[in-house]
Design a protein around this motif. Structure first.
Motif, PDB file in Angstrom:
ATOM      1  N   GLN A  42      44.684  41.137  35.633  1.00  0.00           N
ATOM      2  CA  GLN A  42      44.870  42.629  36.030  1.00  0.00           C
ATOM      3  C   GLN A  42      43.650  43.586  35.857  1.00  0.00           C
ATOM      4  O   GLN A  42      43.330  44.455  36.598  1.00  0.00           O
ATOM      5  CB  GLN A  42      45.868  43.315  35.030  1.00  0.00           C
ATOM      6  N   LEU A  43      42.635  43.138  35.117  1.00  0.00           N
ATOM      7  CA  LEU A  43      41.532  43.973  34.528  1.00  0.00           C
ATOM      8  C   LEU A  43      40.355  43.459  35.667  1.00  0.00           C
ATOM      9  O   LEU A  43      39.624  44.469  35.996  1.00  0.00           O
ATOM     10  CB  LEU A  43      41.078  43.833  33.216  1.00  0.00           C
ATOM     11  N   LEU A  44      40.360  42.394  36.008  1.00  0.00           N
ATOM     12  CA  LEU A  44      39.018  41.877  36.700  1.00  0.00           C
ATOM     13  C   LEU A  44      39.103  42.449  38.314  1.00  0.00           C
ATOM     14  O   LEU A  44      40.249  42.751  38.616  1.00  0.00           O
ATOM     15  CB  LEU A  44      39.067  40.223  36.740  1.00  0.00           C
ATOM     16  N   PRO A  45      38.028  42.811  39.115  1.00  0.00           N
ATOM     17  CA  PRO A  45      37.969  43.489  40.177  1.00  0.00           C
ATOM     18  C   PRO A  45      38.388  42.770  41.500  1.00  0.00           C
ATOM     19  O   PRO A  45      38.764  42.992  42.510  1.00  0.00           O
ATOM     20  CB  PRO A  45      36.657  43.595  40.114  1.00  0.00           C
ATOM     21  N   ALA A  46      38.685  41.262  41.178  1.00  0.00           N
ATOM     22  CA  ALA A  46      39.286  40.113  42.039  1.00  0.00           C
ATOM     23  C   ALA A  46      39.849  39.128  41.559  1.00  0.00           C
ATOM     24  O   ALA A  46      39.861  39.040  40.168  1.00  0.00           O
ATOM     25  CB  ALA A  46      37.982  39.983  43.097  1.00  0.00           C
ATOM     26  N   ARG A  47      40.560  38.324  42.301  1.00  0.00           N
ATOM     27  CA  ARG A  47      41.155  37.281  41.921  1.00  0.00           C
ATOM     28  C   ARG A  47      40.134  35.888  41.339  1.00  0.00           C
ATOM     29  O   ARG A  47      38.850  36.192  41.631  1.00  0.00           O
ATOM     30  CB  ARG A  47      42.166  36.532  43.106  1.00  0.00           C
ATOM     31  N   ALA A  48      40.599  35.109  40.509  1.00  0.00           N
ATOM     32  CA  ALA A  48      39.733  34.152  39.723  1.00  0.00           C
ATOM     33  C   ALA A  48      38.745  33.374  40.967  1.00  0.00           C
ATOM     34  O   ALA A  48      37.762  33.179  40.711  1.00  0.00           O
ATOM     35  CB  ALA A  48      40.701  33.286  38.857  1.00  0.00           C
ATOM     36  N   GLY A  49      39.377  33.113  42.121  1.00  0.00           N
ATOM     37  CA  GLY A  49      38.741  32.268  42.942  1.00  0.00           C
ATOM     38  C   GLY A  49      37.519  33.005  43.637  1.00  0.00           C
ATOM     39  O   GLY A  49      36.361  32.439  43.742  1.00  0.00           O
ATOM     40  N   THR A  50      37.949  34.308  43.953  1.00  0.00           N
ATOM     41  CA  THR A  50      36.951  35.375  44.637  1.00  0.00           C
ATOM     42  C   THR A  50      35.813  35.461  43.369  1.00  0.00           C
ATOM     43  O   THR A  50      34.588  35.484  43.633  1.00  0.00           O
ATOM     44  CB  THR A  50      37.469  36.725  45.039  1.00  0.00           C
ATOM     45  N   LEU A  51      36.437  35.821  42.344  1.00  0.00           N
ATOM     46  CA  LEU A  51      35.352  36.142  41.171  1.00  0.00           C
ATOM     47  C   LEU A  51      34.236  34.815  40.836  1.00  0.00           C
ATOM     48  O   LEU A  51      33.110  34.941  40.908  1.00  0.00           O
ATOM     49  CB  LEU A  51      36.105  36.272  39.849  1.00  0.00           C
ATOM     50  N   GLU A  52      34.794  33.746  41.021  1.00  0.00           N
ATOM     51  CA  GLU A  52      33.898  32.573  40.947  1.00  0.00           C
ATOM     52  C   GLU A  52      33.102  32.119  41.764  1.00  0.00           C
ATOM     53  O   GLU A  52      32.078  31.735  41.660  1.00  0.00           O
ATOM     54  CB  GLU A  52      34.938  31.098  40.359  1.00  0.00           C
ATOM     55  N   HIS A  53      33.489  32.276  43.211  1.00  0.00           N
ATOM     56  CA  HIS A  53      32.707  31.913  44.306  1.00  0.00           C
ATOM     57  C   HIS A  53      32.130  32.998  45.237  1.00  0.00           C
ATOM     58  O   HIS A  53      31.149  32.614  45.936  1.00  0.00           O
ATOM     59  CB  HIS A  53      33.743  31.080  45.368  1.00  0.00           C
ATOM     60  N   VAL A  54      32.526  34.088  44.849  1.00  0.00           N
ATOM     61  CA  VAL A  54      31.582  35.318  45.703  1.00  0.00           C
ATOM     62  C   VAL A  54      30.863  36.113  44.461  1.00  0.00           C
ATOM     63  O   VAL A  54      29.706  36.570  44.826  1.00  0.00           O
ATOM     64  CB  VAL A  54      32.814  36.038  46.446  1.00  0.00           C
TER      65      VAL A  54
END
Length: 818
Positions: free
Chosen positions: A121-133
Motif C-alpha cells: 500500500q505504501l510503495l509507489p508501484a507494484r512489486a514487479g514494477t518496483l523491481e524491474h523499472v
C-alpha cells in the motif's frame, strides 16, 4: 514516498553500516568491491523479499549476503518517508527471522504477511514494477527491452493501463485487467467445451466424462444430460413397475384355478395311488418272470458253449507257439536283408566320394583366396596405370635412312627396332623414354619428378600380376574366374558326397558295417514277416475273444447257480412268479375305476403331480414378483418419488439453463473480440504521449542524432539516425542502447510515479556512454531528480562530478591481513 535511513547490521561485507538518503539526487560513490551492489541488494530485499522463505529459496536469496567472517543471519532497517510521515521496515533473515513495520505514531506490525501487505500500500508501484523499472541494476540497463519482454510483462501491462487512463475515459478501471477478466470468464465458461462440435472436447459425453477441469457450459450440459438420463430411467422404471403388477395379477388368477382343481381331485388321487402301487408290483413280477424265462432258456445253451470254447482254447496254444517260432525266423531274415541293403547303399556313397575326390585332384586348384590375390594385383596395377596416364609422355622417331635403334619405355624390356626412310616409330611412357642409336643416346623424362618412381612401381606391379597368372596357369583374370568356378563346383560336389556318406553311416564305421553285413549272411524264411505277423495277430485276437467269452459264460453260470442252485430250481421259481402275477391282476380288477380321460393310475397321478408342481411354481413365481415389486418401489427413493412427467419438466428447465449459460459464454466471447479490436485500434493514440516524451528525451541525450522512434505498444523497437536509417534494438551500439534504455526507464518512472513523490535506483547508468552522451544523460537525470528522489550508484568519480551532487562515500575494502 522516498527512502530515508538505511541500516545494515550485518549484511554482506558490512557488519554495521548506516547510510542516509536525502530528497532529490543522491550519488553513492565507491570503488569496485566497496559494497555498492550490496547496498542496492539490501534496499531491494527490505522492500520486496519475505523473511518467511523455504530452505532452498533462503539459500539462493540470503546465503550470498551472510558475513564472510561467519554468521547465520542478516538484517536491514529502512526508513520510508512521505511528507512529514515516516515508517521503518525492519527485517531479519536466517536464524530468528522476523519482519516488522513501525508506523507513524508508534504502532508496529510484526506478521510477515501483514508487513508485505502494508508495504504494497505504501510503495509507489507494484512489486514487479518496483523491481524491474524503479530499481535498475547495472547489468539490467542494456537488457531493458529483453527484461520487459520476459520478466517485467506485468509492469508493461500496468504502464498500458496508465497510458489508457490518460487518453480514454476509463473511470479508473484497468482496461487490460477488464479484458483479462472477460477472457478468464469466457475461458472458464468454455473450458473442455468444443463450440464447433457443440459438445464436450474429444466427445467425452455420457459414457466417458471429463472428471474435473471443465467449465460452466459443459457443467450445465452434464447436468442436463444427467437429468435426461434420470428421466429416461424413471420412465423405464414406471413401465417395469406396471409390467410386474400385471404379471402378479395373472399369477394369482392361475394359482386360484389350480387350487380348485386339486381340491376336487383328492379322493380319486388316493385310490389312484393304491392302484398305481399294484400296477408297479405287477410290472415287477412280470419283469421277474421274463428274467427267469430267459435264464431257463440260456443256462443249458451257455453250458454247451463253454465246453466248445474250452476245447478250442486247448488247441490254440500249440498253434500259437508254432507261429511265434516262425515269426522269430522271419524277423532274422528281414534284419539280414536290411543290413545287406544298407551296406550296398553305403558302398555306392563311398564310390561317389572317391569319384568326386579324383575329379578334384585332377582339376587345377584355384580357390577363392588365389582369385582374390589375382584381383587385388590387377586392381593395384590399374590404379598405378591410371596415375601414370596424367603425366604420360610421347615421342615420335622418323627414319631418314635404313638402320636400327634400341628403345625402352619406362622400365619395360629394351626393344631393337628397324628404321627406314619414311618409317616412324611412336613411343609412349609414363615418365621415361630411352632411344639408343649407334651415333647417339637420347633419354626423355617427364617433368613430374615422381613419374619415374610411379612407372617403376607400375612395372613391379605388372610383373607381380603376370607372375601370379603364370603360377596359376591362366592367361588373364577372366580365365582365372572360370577356373575358380570350376574348382569350387568340384569341391562342392565332393563335400556333398562326403556329407551323404556320413549321414548314411549314421555314426558307424565302414568296417563295422561290413562286419555286420558279413555276419548277416543269407538268412531266408519260408514266409515273409508281414504274412506271419498277420496270422499270429489274428490267432491272438481270436484266443483273446474266446477267453473273454468263456469267462463271461462261467460268470453267468456261477450267478445262476448262486441264485437257483440248479436248472430244476429255476423252473420252479418261474412257476411261482407266474402265480403272483395272476393274484396282482385280480386285485387291480377289483380297484375303483379312474376318472374319464386317463388310461391308467400313473397317467392320472402324473397329471395331479404336474398341477401340484405348477401350483408350487406359481407360488414361487409370486414370491419372486413380490420381491421384484418391493425392489422397484425401493428405487423410487433415488429420485424422491418424482414421476417421469415431473422429471421431463425439469429437463426442459435445464435445457433453458444450459442455453442461457451457452449464450452468456458466447456473449463473453463477443465482448472479448470487440474489446480486443477496440484496444488494437486505440493503441497508437494511447502510446502517443509516451512516444513523444521518449523521443524528446532521446533527442536531447543524443544531441539530436536519434529522435524518430517506432513503438510496439509502450516499448520502442527501432529508431532512426540523422541520415534516416532505421536501426533495430540489436543493431544499436552498447552506448546507444544504454541511452535509449535510460530514457525509457525515466519516462516510464515518470508515468508510474505520476504526481506522487517516489524514488528511482540506478546502478552506473552512464558507464557505457561516450562523454557527450554522459553529459546529456546527466542533465536528464538531474531534471528527473528535481521532483523525485533519484539514487545513483557508481564507482566513477567523474560520474559523480557530472551529476553535481555531494556523494555518499563507500570506503574501499580493507586489505587482508598479512
Amino acid at each position: 514516498m522516498r527512502l530515508g535511513k538505511l541500516s545494515l547490521q550485518p549484511f554482506g561485507a558490512f557488519s554495521r553500516k548506516l547510510l542516509e538518503f536525502g530528497p532529490g539526487l543522491n550519488v553513492v560513490l565507491g570503488p569496485n568491491e566497496a559494497g555498492k551492489s550490496t547496498v542496492f541488494a539490501a534496499v531491494r530485499m527490505a522492500l520486496l523479499v519475505s523473511t518467511d522463505l523455504p530452505k532452498r529459496e533462503r539459500e539462493k536469496r540470503v546465503d550470498p549476503f551472510l558475513p564472510a567472517s561467519g554468521g547465520d543471519y542478516v538484517r536491514v532497517d529502512l526508513e520510508l518517508l512521505k511528507g512529514t510521515e515516516a515508517w521503518v521496515v525492519r527485517r531479519r533473515w536466517g536464524t530468528a527471522a522476523f519482519s516488522k513495520l513501525e508506523l507513524q505514531g508508534g504502532g508496529t506490525f510484526g506478521d510477515d504477511e501483514t508487513v508485505r501487505a502494508r508495504l504494497a500500500q505504501l510503495l509507489p508501484a507494484r512489486a514487479g514494477t518496483l523491481e524491474h523499472v524503479l530499481m535498475t541494476r547495472q547489468s539490467m540497463l542494456g537488457r531493458t527491452l529483453e527484461s520487459f519482454a520476459d520478466e517485467a510483462r506485468e509492469s508493461i501491462s500496468d504502464l498500458s493501463d496508465i497510458l489508457r487512463r490518460a487518453v480514454l475515459e476509463t473511470g479508473g478501471v484497468s482496461v487490460d485487467r477488464f479484458l483479462e477478466r472477460v477472457r478468464a470468464e469466457r475461458d472458464r465458461a468454455f473450458l473442455r467445451w468444443d463450440p464447433q462440435a457443440g459438445g464436450p472436447e474429444k466427445s467425452k459425453g455420457t459414457q466417458k466424462r471429463w472428471a474435473k477441469g471443465y467449465g460452466t457450459v459443459l457443467g450445465a450440459w452434464y447436468e442436463l444430460d444427467d437429468s435426461r438420463e434420470l428421466a429416461r430411467r424413471v420412465g423405464a422404471w414406471e413401465k417395469d413397475l406396471d409390467a410386474v403388477r400385471a404379471e402378479l395379477q395373472r399369477t394369482d388368477s392361475a394359482a386360484g384355478k389350480l387350487s380348485s382343481f386339486l381340491e376336487g381331485s383328492g379322493p380319486a388321487a388316493r385310490d389312484a395311488r393304491e392302484r398305481r402301487s399294484l400296477e408297479a408290483d405287477l410290472r415287477a413280477v412280470k419283469a421277474e418272470a421274463e428274467g427267469l424265462s430267459r435264464s431257463v432258456a440260456k443256462w443249458p445253451a451257455a453250458a454247451d458253449r463253454a465246453g466248445v470254447l474250452e476245447q478250442s482254447l486247448s488247441g490254440a496254444e500249440g498253434r500259437r507257439r508254432g507261429l511265434e517260432e516262425e515269426l522269430s525266423r522271419a524277423k532274422n531274415a528281414e534284419g539280414a536283408r536290411l543290413v545287406r541293403e544298407r551296406h550296398a547303399r553305403v558302398m555306392r556313397r563311398k564310390l561317389a566320394v572317391e569319384e568326386a575326390q579324383a575329379a578334384v585332384n585332377a582339376a587345377l586348384r584355384l580357390d577363392r583366396k588365389a582369385l582374390a590375390d589375382l584381383r587385388n594385383a590387377a586392381d593395384g596395377l590399374s590404379r598405378l596405370e591410371a596415375g601414370l596416364e596424367a603425366g604420360r609422355i610421347s615421342v615420335t622417331v622418323a627414319g631418314r635412312s635404313k638402320g636400327q635403334v634400341l628403345t625402352q619405355e619406362d622400365f619395360s624390356p629394351e626393344k631393337r627396332q628397324e628404321l627406314s626412310a619414311g618409317r616412324t616409330l611412336g613411343l609412349s611412357a609414363a615418365g621415361r623414354i630411352r632411344i639408343v642409336h649407334e651415333d647417339l643416346e637420347i633419354e626423355v623424362r617427364s617433368g613430374d619428378a615422381d613419374a619415374a618412381a610411379r612407372a617403376e612401381k607400375a612395372e613391379t606391379a605388372r610383373r607381380a600380376r603376370d607372375g601370379l597368372l603364370r603360377k596359376h596357369g591362366v592367361r588373364d583374370l577372366d580365365e582365372a574366374a572360370e577356373k575358380n568356378q570350376a574348382w569350387e563346383r568340384l569341391a562342392d560336389s565332393l563335400a556333398a558326397a562326403e556329407k551323404l556318406l556320413i549321414e548314411e553311416l549314421a555314426g558307424e564305421t565302414l568296417a563295422e558295417l561290413e562286419a555286420g553285413a558279413a555276419a548277416a549272411g543269407n538268412v531266408t524264411a519260408a514266409r515273409g514277416l508281414p504274412e506271419v505277423t498277420a496270422e499270429l495277430a489274428g490267432l491272438q485276437a481270436q484266443e483273446k475273444a474266446e477267453r473273454a467269452e468263456l469267462a463271461e459264460l462261467k460268470r453267468q453260470i456261477v450267478e445262476w447257480e448262486k441264485a437257483h442252485s440248479s436248472v430244476e430250481a429255476l423252473v420252479l421259481a418261474l412257476a411261482a412268479a407266474k402265480g403272483r402275477e395272476a393274484e396282482i391282476q385280480a386285485g387291480i380288477a377289483r380297484a375303483q375305476a379312474l376318472p374319464a380321460g386317463f388310461a391308467d393310475a400313473a397317467s392320472f397321478l402324473a397329471a395331479v403331480e404336474k398341477d401340484q408342481e405348477a401350483l408350487a411354481d406359481l407360488k414361487g413365481k409370486r414370491g419372486v414378483l413380490q420381491e421384484k415389486l418391493r425392489n422397484l418401489e425401493a428405487q423410487s427413493t433415488e429420485w424422491e418419488g418424482q414421476s417421469a412427467e415431473e422429471l421431463g419438466a425439469r429437463v426442459a428447465d435445464l435445457e433453458e439453463a444450459f442455453k442461457a449459460e451457452l449464450r452468456r459464454a458466447e456473449a463473453l466471447d463477443r465482448v472479448e473480440k470487440k474489446s480486443t479490436a477496440l484496444l488494437s485500434s486505440t493503441d497508437g493514440a494511447v502510446t502517443t504521449g509516451l512516444a513523444s516524451r521518449l523521443s524528446e528525451m532521446l533527442s536531447a541525450m543524443t544531441a539530436g542524432r536519434h529522435r524518430e522512434l517506432v513503438m510496439e505498444g509502450p516499448l520502442p523497437v527501432s529508431l532512426s539516425d540523422a541520415d534516416g536509417a532505421s536501426l533495430g534494438w540489436d543493431q544499436l551500439s552498447a552506448g546507444t542502447r544504454d541511452t535509449l534504455a535510460l530514457a525509457l526507464r525515466l519516462a516510464m518512472a515518470g508515468y508510474f510515479l505520476g504526481d506522487e513523490d517516489g524514488f528511482l535506483l540506478l546502478d552506473d547508468p552512464l558507464v557505457d556512454m561516450d562523454p557527450d552522451r554522459q553529459k546529456a544523460a546527466a542533465a536528464a537525470l538531474k531534471s528527473f531528480a528535481a521532483t523525485r528522489q533519484l539514487i545513483v550508484f557508481t564507482c566513477h568519480p567523474s560520474t559523480a562530478a557530472l551529476l553535481g551532487a555531494k556523494p555518499i562515500m563507500l570506503a574501499a575494502p580493507a586489505a587482508p591481513p598479512r
